[in-house]
Design a protein around this motif. Sequence first.
Motif, mmCIF file in Angstrom:
data_model
loop_
_atom_site.group_PDB
_atom_site.id
_atom_site.type_symbol
_atom_site.label_atom_id
_atom_site.label_comp_id
_atom_site.label_asym_id
_atom_site.label_seq_id
_atom_site.Cartn_x
_atom_site.Cartn_y
_atom_site.Cartn_z
ATOM 1 N N UNK A 63 1.380 -0.912 -0.283
ATOM 2 C CA UNK A 63 -0.070 -0.270 -0.003
ATOM 3 C C UNK A 63 1.101 1.696 0.505
ATOM 4 N N UNK A 64 0.585 1.980 -0.745
ATOM 5 C CA UNK A 64 1.024 3.332 -0.518
ATOM 6 C C UNK A 64 0.151 4.418 -0.088
ATOM 7 N N UNK A 88 1.378 4.305 -12.947
ATOM 8 C CA UNK A 88 1.076 4.077 -14.706
ATOM 9 C C UNK A 88 2.563 3.628 -15.088
ATOM 10 N N UNK A 89 3.489 4.270 -14.008
ATOM 11 C CA UNK A 89 5.045 3.710 -14.421
ATOM 12 C C UNK A 89 4.696 2.001 -13.904
ATOM 13 N N UNK A 98 3.199 -4.417 -9.603
ATOM 14 C CA UNK A 98 2.031 -2.939 -10.105
ATOM 15 C C UNK A 98 0.550 -3.458 -9.348
ATOM 16 N N UNK A 99 0.490 -4.755 -9.984
ATOM 17 C CA UNK A 99 -0.860 -4.995 -9.368
ATOM 18 C C UNK A 99 -1.107 -5.754 -8.091
ATOM 19 N N UNK A 193 10.580 3.036 -8.641
ATOM 20 C CA UNK A 193 12.017 2.668 -8.962
ATOM 21 C C UNK A 193 11.637 1.922 -7.397
ATOM 22 N N UNK A 194 12.386 3.047 -6.054
ATOM 23 C CA UNK A 194 11.648 2.928 -5.191
ATOM 24 C C UNK A 194 10.311 1.291 -4.354
ATOM 25 N N UNK A 195 9.112 1.422 -5.409
ATOM 26 C CA UNK A 195 8.486 0.419 -5.100
ATOM 27 C C UNK A 195 8.656 -0.681 -5.547
ATOM 28 N N UNK A 196 9.482 -0.823 -6.474
ATOM 29 C CA UNK A 196 9.271 -2.137 -7.013
ATOM 30 C C UNK A 196 11.022 -2.105 -6.966
ATOM 31 N N UNK A 197 12.265 -1.477 -6.477
ATOM 32 C CA UNK A 197 12.900 -1.739 -5.457
ATOM 33 C C UNK A 197 12.215 -2.904 -4.101
#
Length: 200
Positions: A63-64, A88-89, A98-99, A193-197
Motif C-alpha cells: 500500500x502507498x 502508470x509507470x 503494479x497489481x 523505482x522505490x516501490x519496485x525495489x
Amino acid sequence: MAACTMYRMFPALALLAAAPLAGCGAGKAEAPPLAGARIGGPFALVDQDGKAVRDSDFAGRYRIVYFGYTYCPDVCPTDMAKIGQAMKLLDEQAPRVAQKVVPIFITVDPERDTPAVVKQFVANFHPRIVGLTGSPQAIAAAAKSYAVYFKKQPAGPGGGYMVDHLAVAFLMGPNGEPIASLPIDKDGAAIAEQVQHWAR
C-alpha cells in the motif's frame, strides 16, 4: 493564494528515506528503512463509493498511503499526481508488481471531503487509487496510527480554511508493516523505482 503549510517528514524519517538508495544495486537483502517503526495500524473508514473499508481489506497487498485533502491548493494534488505517475509507470514497466500495489489517499479534512468529493479528486490521478474519508474521530485515529500530524487552521473571511499536515507517502507491506517513506519530493519515476525495489 497562500499555500497550506506542509511538513515533508520528520527528521528521522528523512534519514531513513535515504537509506534504501544506498543499497539499490545490492539486491533486496537489506532491511526496509522503516522496519520496526510504529507506523500504521487498524482503521475503519469509508471509501469514495460510500463503502465501509478497514485496513484488513488490503491484506496481502502493498500500500502507498498518503494523507492529504482535496481542497489543498498545491502540494496534495502535486504529490498525488506523482503517485499516479508512478503507478502508470509500474503498469507499463512492471505490471506484476503494479497489481500487488494499492495507492490509498486518506483525507485529513473529513468535514468537506465527502465520499463524492474524494471520488472526484482521486479519479484525476489513477483508476486504482482508493480514496478514504470518515468521521473526524476515525480520521484522527488513522492519522495518529501513521504518525501524521494535521491541524485545521482558522477560517478566513469567506469561510474557507487550510489544513496543515505532514506530507509523506508511506509504502506499507502486505501485512500492514511499514517499509519506507517514498520520495514524493522527486518524481513519479523515483517513486516507481522505490516501490519496485521493495515490492516482491
